[in-house]
Design a protein around this motif. Structure first.
Motif, PDB file in Angstrom:
ATOM      1  N   VAL A 714       0.813  -1.206  -0.120  1.00  0.00           N
ATOM      2  CA  VAL A 714       0.002  -0.202   0.008  1.00  0.00           C
ATOM      3  C   VAL A 714       0.987   1.199  -0.138  1.00  0.00           C
ATOM      4  N   SER A 715       0.621   2.273  -0.920  1.00  0.00           N
ATOM      5  CA  SER A 715       1.253   3.378  -1.008  1.00  0.00           C
ATOM      6  C   SER A 715       0.472   4.495  -0.621  1.00  0.00           C
ATOM      7  N   GLU A 716       0.727   5.986  -0.413  1.00  0.00           N
ATOM      8  CA  GLU A 716       0.147   7.016  -0.215  1.00  0.00           C
ATOM      9  C   GLU A 716      -0.872   7.355  -1.258  1.00  0.00           C
ATOM     10  N   SER A 717      -0.368   6.966  -2.607  1.00  0.00           N
ATOM     11  CA  SER A 717      -1.520   7.301  -3.436  1.00  0.00           C
ATOM     12  C   SER A 717      -2.559   6.456  -3.631  1.00  0.00           C
ATOM     13  N   ARG A 718      -2.232   5.096  -3.168  1.00  0.00           N
ATOM     14  CA  ARG A 718      -3.517   4.149  -3.254  1.00  0.00           C
ATOM     15  C   ARG A 718      -3.764   3.487  -1.701  1.00  0.00           C
ATOM     16  N   PRO A 719      -4.092   4.393  -0.761  1.00  0.00           N
ATOM     17  CA  PRO A 719      -4.340   3.817   0.535  1.00  0.00           C
ATOM     18  C   PRO A 719      -5.339   2.701   0.676  1.00  0.00           C
ATOM     19  N   CYS A 720      -5.360   1.925   1.760  1.00  0.00           N
ATOM     20  CA  CYS A 720      -6.344   0.901   2.079  1.00  0.00           C
ATOM     21  C   CYS A 720      -6.460   0.664   3.476  1.00  0.00           C
ATOM     22  N   LYS A 721      -7.725   0.363   3.915  1.00  0.00           N
ATOM     23  CA  LYS A 721      -7.743   0.022   5.401  1.00  0.00           C
ATOM     24  C   LYS A 721      -8.150  -1.305   5.606  1.00  0.00           C
ATOM     25  N   ALA A 730      -5.006   0.905   9.318  1.00  0.00           N
ATOM     26  CA  ALA A 730      -4.575   0.882   7.905  1.00  0.00           C
ATOM     27  C   ALA A 730      -3.627  -0.254   7.616  1.00  0.00           C
ATOM     28  N   PRO A 732      -1.010  -2.109   5.636  1.00  0.00           N
ATOM     29  CA  PRO A 732       0.321  -1.981   4.874  1.00  0.00           C
ATOM     30  C   PRO A 732       0.258  -2.750   3.646  1.00  0.00           C
ATOM     31  N   CYS A 768      -4.487  -5.573   8.122  1.00  0.00           N
ATOM     32  CA  CYS A 768      -3.529  -5.239   9.080  1.00  0.00           C
ATOM     33  C   CYS A 768      -2.587  -6.481   9.272  1.00  0.00           C
TER      34      CYS A 768
END
Length: 791
Positions: A714-721, A730, A732, A768
């Motif tokens: 997961v990157s800042e441009s494509r976040p994921c919960k 979050a 990772p 997570c």
């Protein structure tokens, strides 16, 4: 002075029964609230009486004053789950009057306090801390929608479809629908749990797989025949109407039945008879399936009780024409068996005995009597299932004698009857096994020696081919020199040697032999050995076989002369399906075709601790499921020789290190995978201490291990919960689910997820680190994952 702990315990019970109401406004927590917030909840419409509140306030003040010294011990997972269900149980029981429960939806389920407790119950199943941030759900507005009848089921579901030509759709509830289902489930269990039959096991507190095995192994004495019922039917309109009419005898609530019917129409009531035991805790099963299935099959439990009375008492009395005193004694003994545990002297009693054990939709019927009685009983059961319960029965189901060495399949295991051996017989068997083992060791050493000599023969032949190219070393009289004229010009030495071997193999027709080792040992080496050496070896093997066969026949002479086959002392054994387990290990890439451990390449991209957790999950499940099996020693051997080595080789592939270096580097982490010496300690007991209550944590104790591979970081441009219900952390990484198998019922219990809907195959979920570990180890199941988070 009164002990503080007693005040804490008393106040906890008062809170469970709403004598100390707790503030449950949207977005607020209720555990640990002060007395002032409880008083505010009364002013806001709580119907608790002032007298009860006065007593509760005084007790709470005393507890609050004494709690400043030391904090109360936090509740564990099961205690918290039981605490939440007790709160709802009190509200349900308040609606009992005139022999029925009335208006459960209006008075209980549509209560925001009940919905909050149901939501927290889901979060406990997901192993989420209740003190953490919760989802954005307004329980007051949801309760008003339910109370007014404006709640729309179709707008609170989502579906996922398979990818490819074969389209299959799976309909699942969203968060609001899951909360309502959990509230209905708890309310129905409060109503029906005291009325379930003693033969019913599965998804009930204290009545799980272990209690079913205990009943089969200890309470069923000297059976003659048994068979298992294989159901095959998905819920339809007839079954639903029959279920609702059954529930109307105890619950008077048209709104509840309207909601259940709406769930069936929307496709989220995933109740399939014959498919429930394929895999516990899978997302397609739903939380309402177990309680509704137990309610529906409770009709069968009552019918089998009537049939047992018919065959054990009434038919016996008609045939035997005994006097009144004897008939009363037989009828009285039948009632005593139904009221209490089976007496151990039952085996010495004459007459027909009928036993039944049901684990959800898996049913085992055991009969002590003639084959004609067994066939008649089986026919009546099938007729009742098809005509009254509208369920389909597998026509291939047949009865088998209890002493059949193949046994019967039940609960993912093999149950069979074997003769209890006397000490003298065991001593003879032990000596026989030693001779067999010694002869096998000599045979393996002989084969290894033949293969080694055969390889040397091939090397010697290759050397001679090379020497034939040197003129002063060549032997003109040798066979090699005579056939060398057929050698083509410019042909390399290696090629020439392979051509000779190919011609020889075609001449001897070696295609019927499987391995090269067999060819080297039997067709090359042994033919060149002296005849006396071969005769001595095979004479020894023949003597060992004759001794083993003679000792097997002489074992019967050690038994008492008066004993016959029908009077032997039989015991019930439970065996784990080793063949199915080894097949699954090969399917998941843990072993190769020969059964040797290898690296699981789909796990290589995971972190090293998650790789170990995945293998640790296999060990946890096997130790918890098979520790009572009679062949548990072979399960331990598979763990130490296959699972542990596969984990080490997977880590060695990931880090490109030698296996010995991996063992030194991850020594503390690999201690979770036991070695042979660990079983002598309390390793198994430590695993079993973390037991699960099947009635409280449905789907988790028997959920299989699924295979996840890393999809992306997961990157800042494509976040994921995190996709786990109630978790706001979050994620990772994003992982891909792989469906490795889909079995028909009944299936073996192998430790892996045996049946996952194909629409979930290659679906990506975010997890997570903590919940990825919990899913691998077995603390949560796939039911805790919400697959609509991408939307």
């Amino acid at each position: 002075m009164i002990c503080r702990r007693k005040f804490v315990k008393l106040t906890t019970h008062l809170q469970c029964f709403n004598l100390i109401p707790l503030n449950l406004s949207s977005g607020q927590r209720y555990v640990g609230h002060s007395v002032d917030s409880s008083l505010n909840s009364i002013n806001n419409g709580n119907d608790t009486s002032i007298d009860k509140m006065s007593l509760a306030s005084n007790l709470a003040c005393l507890v609050e004053e004494s709690s400043s010294v030391d904090e109360r011990k936090p509740m564990n997972r099961l205690e918290l789950k039981r605490f939440l269900e007790l709160r709802i149980k009190k509200r349900v029981k308040d609606q009992f009057k005139d022999g029925k429960f009335h208006d459960l939806v209006e008075k209980v389920i549509s209560n925001p306090y009940t919905l909050q407790d149901a939501y927290d119950s889901i979060r406990v199943n997901s192993k989420v801390n209740l003190a953490s941030e919760c989802d954005n759900i307004n329980f007051d507005s949801l309760a008003k929608e339910l109370a007014s009848g404006k709640f729309d089921v179709n707008s609170n579901i989502y579906s996922i479809s398979t990818r490819g030509a074969n389209k299959e759709k799976l309909v699942l509830p969203n968060l609001k629908m899951s909360v309502i289902q959990e509230a209905i489930r708890i309310a129905l269990e409060v109503v029906y749990r005291p009325h379930f039959s003693k033969i019913s096991h599965g998804c009930r507190s204290g009545k799980g797989e272990s209690s079913a095995l205990k009943y089969i192994c200890k309470e069923i004495v000297n059976p003659d025949w048994w068979f298992s019922l294989v159901l095959n039917k998905k819920i339809d309109t007839n079954i639903l109407l029959k279920l609702i009419s059954t529930m109307e005898s105890k619950i008077e609530d048209p709104r509840l039945y309207s909601i259940i019917h709406s769930m069936f129409t929307a496709g989220i009531l995933n109740m399939e008879f014959g498919g429930f035991a394929k895999g516990h805790g899978l997302p397609q099963e739903g939380v309402l399936s177990p309680i509704l299935m137990n309610i529906y099959l409770d009709l069968f439990d009552r019918e089998i009780l009537n049939l047992s009375m018919k065959y054990e008492v009434l038919d016996t009395l008609k045939e035997s024409q005994c006097d009144e005193s004897r008939s009363e004694s037989k009828l009285r003994s039948w009632f005593r068996r139904q009221m209490g545990p089976t007496q151990r002297n039952e085996g010495s009693m004459t007459g027909v005995r009928v036993h039944c054990c049901r684990l959800m939709d898996e049913i085992l019927i055991v009969i002590k009597g003639s084959k004609e009685v067994t066939l008649a009983l089986k026919s009546e059961i099938e007729t009742y299932m098809q005509e009254s319960l509208y369920l389909d029965i597998d026509s291939q189901t047949s009865i088998s004698p209890s002493n059949d060495p193949r046994g019967v399949k039940f609960m993912g295991k093999i149950i069979k009857r074997t003769v209890r051996e006397s000490p003298a017989v065991r001593a003879v068997h032990k000596l026989k096994e030693k001779v067999e083992l010694f002869a096998l060791q000599k045979e393996e050493a002989w084969d290894e020696g033949m293969v080694r000599i055969g390889k040397k023969v091939l090397g010697h032949g290759f050397k001679k081919v090379k020497e034939s190219e040197i003129k002063h070393l060549a032997d003109c009289n040798s066979v090699l020199s005579q056939v060398s004229r057929f050698r083509k010009p410019r042909m390399e030495t290696d090629h020439w040697f392979k051509v000779l071997l190919k011609v020889w193999m075609q001449d001897t027709n070696l295609k019927k032999y499987d391995t090269e080792e067999y060819i080297l040992s039997k067709l090359i080496t042994e033919k060149a050995l002296p005849q006396d050496l071969k005769d001595s070896f095979y004479t020894f093997q023949n003597h060992a076989k004759r001794y083993v066969s003679s000792e097997t026949k002489s074992t019967a002479t050690l038994l008492p002369e008066s004993s016959i086959s029908s009077e032997l002392d039989y015991i019930t054994e439970v065996c784990s399906p080793l063949k199915a387990i080894r097949l699954c290990l090969q399917r998941y890439g843990i072993t190769n075709r020969e059964g040797y451990p290898r690296a699981c390449h789909m796990l290589v991209l995971l972190d090293h601790d998650h790789i170990i957790d995945w293998f640790h999950g296999i060990v946890n499940r096997w130790l918890r499921w098979y520790h009572l099996c009679d062949n548990f020693a072979e399960i331990k051997l598979i763990i130490t020789e296959t699972v542990r080595k596969s984990c080490i080789r997977t880590l060695a592939t990931k880090y490109r290190l030698h296996e010995s270096e991996i063992e030194r580097k991850f020594d503390s982490d690999l201690s979770r995978l036991p070695t042979t010496e660990d079983y002598e300690n309390n390793f198994v007991n430590e695993i079993l201490e973390s037991s699960y209550d099947e009635g409280l944590l449905y789907g988790i104790p028997y959920s299989g291990l699924c295979l996840l591979s890393l999809s992306r970081i997961v990157s800042e441009s494509r976040p994921c919960k995190c996709f786990v219900i109630g978790c706001r952390a979050a994620a990772p990484c994003v992982y891909t689910i792989h469906v490795m198998q889909r079995h028909k019922f009944p299936v073996w219990k192998t430790g892996f997820s045996s049946c996952i809907h194909p629409s979930i195959h290659r679906r990506r979920i975010g997890l997570c680190k903590q919940h990825l570990k919990d899913l691998f180890i077995g603390h949560i199941s796939l039911q805790s994952v919400s697959f609509d988070n991408w939307k």
